[in-house]
Design a protein around this motif. Sequence first.
Motif, short mmCIF file in Angstrom:
data_model
loop_
_atom_site.label_atom_id
_atom_site.label_comp_id
_atom_site.label_asym_id
_atom_site.label_seq_id
_atom_site.Cartn_x
_atom_site.Cartn_y
_atom_site.Cartn_z
N PHE A 1 45.43 -16.16 68.45
CA PHE A 1 44.71 -15.21 69.33
C PHE A 1 45.24 -13.78 69.21
O PHE A 1 44.72 -12.86 69.83
N VAL A 2 46.33 -13.61 68.46
CA VAL A 2 46.95 -12.28 68.34
C VAL A 2 46.28 -11.56 67.18
O VAL A 2 46.42 -11.97 66.03
N ASP A 3 45.53 -10.50 67.48
CA ASP A 3 44.78 -9.86 66.40
C ASP A 3 45.29 -8.47 66.04
O ASP A 3 44.93 -7.92 65.01
N ARG A 4 46.13 -7.89 66.87
CA ARG A 4 46.68 -6.56 66.56
C ARG A 4 47.79 -6.23 67.54
O ARG A 4 47.93 -6.90 68.57
N VAL A 5 48.52 -5.18 67.19
CA VAL A 5 49.53 -4.68 68.12
C VAL A 5 48.79 -3.91 69.21
O VAL A 5 47.98 -3.03 68.90
N ALA A 6 49.02 -4.26 70.45
CA ALA A 6 48.32 -3.59 71.55
C ALA A 6 49.24 -3.52 72.75
O ALA A 6 50.14 -4.35 72.91
N PRO A 7 49.04 -2.51 73.61
CA PRO A 7 49.86 -2.43 74.82
C PRO A 7 49.67 -3.67 75.69
O PRO A 7 48.56 -4.23 75.75
N MET A 8 50.72 -4.08 76.35
CA MET A 8 50.66 -5.27 77.20
C MET A 8 49.55 -5.15 78.25
O MET A 8 48.85 -6.13 78.54
N SER A 9 49.37 -3.96 78.80
CA SER A 9 48.36 -3.81 79.86
C SER A 9 46.96 -4.12 79.31
O SER A 9 46.13 -4.71 79.99
N GLU A 10 46.74 -3.74 78.04
CA GLU A 10 45.44 -4.02 77.42
C GLU A 10 45.23 -5.53 77.23
O GLU A 10 44.15 -6.06 77.48
N ILE A 11 46.28 -6.20 76.79
CA ILE A 11 46.17 -7.65 76.53
C ILE A 11 45.89 -8.37 77.85
O ILE A 11 44.99 -9.22 77.94
#
Length: 342
Positions: free
Chosen positions: A307-317
Motif C-alpha cells: 500500500f506504500v506508493d510514495r514518500v508522503a507526510p504522515m498527516s497526508e497518509i
Amino acid sequence: MNQTGAPQRFRTRITELFGIRHPILAGGLMWLSDADYVAAVVNAGGMGFITSRSFASVRVFQAELERCAALTGGVPFGVNLSTSRHTDVPLMAYLQAALDQGVRFFETSGRAPADALIAAIHAAGALVIHKVPLLRYGLSAERLGVDAVALVGMECGGHPGVNLDVPAMLGGAIAQERLRLPYAIGGGIGTGRQLLAALALGADAVVIGTRFLAAAEVNAHPAYKQRVIAAGEDDSLVAFAGNQPMGGAWRVMANATARTVRTREAAGLDGFDVFSDLLRGTLSRDGCYRDGDTDSGMLSMGPAACFVDRVAPMSEIIDHIITEAVQCRERIDRLMPALAPA
Ligand SMILES: Cc1cc2nc3c(=O)[nH]c(=O)nc-3n(C[C@H](O)[C@H](O)[C@H](O)COP(=O)(O)O)c2cc1C
C-alpha cells in the motif's frame, strides 16, 4: 492539552481512552519510532509510541522524550516498552523516565506485563495497551488489568509471536465475542477500507507499522524507503517460525540477510551463534536505515508494504486513510436499498 485539527469522523473507546481524533495507533518500531515519527502521528490525530529499546541509555531516551514533547507542543504521546525476555534493557528505569516526563500512554509487547509494571503505570494515572499475537494472550492481559489490547495477525511486520495461522480479520472477529476491553487490530492494514472493516468487526482502532515506513518523517535512508515502496504483498518472509529460543517468528523484508537466515534454517542449523552475524541490530540501524544498504540486516516489514506508493507526510497518509474509510461507509450505505435516497 488535547489534539486539535480536522473534525473527528469516528469516535470509539480507544479514541476516548487516548484522547485522539482518529482510531489509528502507530505501533512501536525498533530504531524508527523516534520523536519525529511519533510527533508526526500525534499531530496527525493518531497515537504513536517511542520505542524505548532503541535508546542506549535512559539519558538519551529522556532527551528524545523532551524532543517529542516539544514537537507535539505538549499534546500527549506514547512509549513502547518491550517485555520480551530477549531484551536486557532495565524496563522499570525507562518506565520511570517516561512517567517523570509526563508520558501517560504505554504500549507493551512481548511477555505479559508484570503486575509491578501495570501497578506503576496505573499509580501514575497512566494507561497501557498490551500487544499480543493471539487472543488467549489478550484475555490473560485483560485479567492482569491492562486497559486495552492490540491484537496483531500473522500478517504483521515484526513479531507475530507463535501466531502463524490467524490473520487480523479472523482474530479481530473472535475478539469481539470474547474480549471486554477496548481493542485494536493490526497486521496488513494500510487502507481506509480496512479501517472501516476493523470497526465493523468490533475493533476500536487499528495498529499500523508497515504502511507508515516511507512517511516523510521516518528518519531512514531514501534507498530504504524506495525499497519499501517497490515491495509488493509477497515481498516479506517469516524467519524463525516456531523457533522460540531465537525469539520466535519474525516477519521481515525478503532481502539478502533474511534469505541467508532462511537458508541456514533449511540446512538444519540452529542456535544463536549460527545466526548472530546476521542479527546484529547495527546491521539494520546503521547498514540499512542510516546508510541505505537494503540487504543489510533483518528489517521488520509486512505485506502492507504493497500500500506504500510514495514518500508522503504522515498527516497526508492518515488523512487519506480516514477519508477513504468515510467513503467506504458511504458505499456500504448505498449497498443497502433501505438507506439509499429514493
Ligand atoms: C520496522 C518495524 C519495527 C517494529 N519494531 C517493533 C518494536 O520494537 N516493538 C513492537 O512492539 N512492535 C514492533 N513492530 C510491530 C509494529 O508495532 C506493529 O505491531 C506492526 O507493524 C503492525 O503490523 P503491520 O506492519 O502489518 O502494520 C515493528 C514493525 C515494523 C514494521
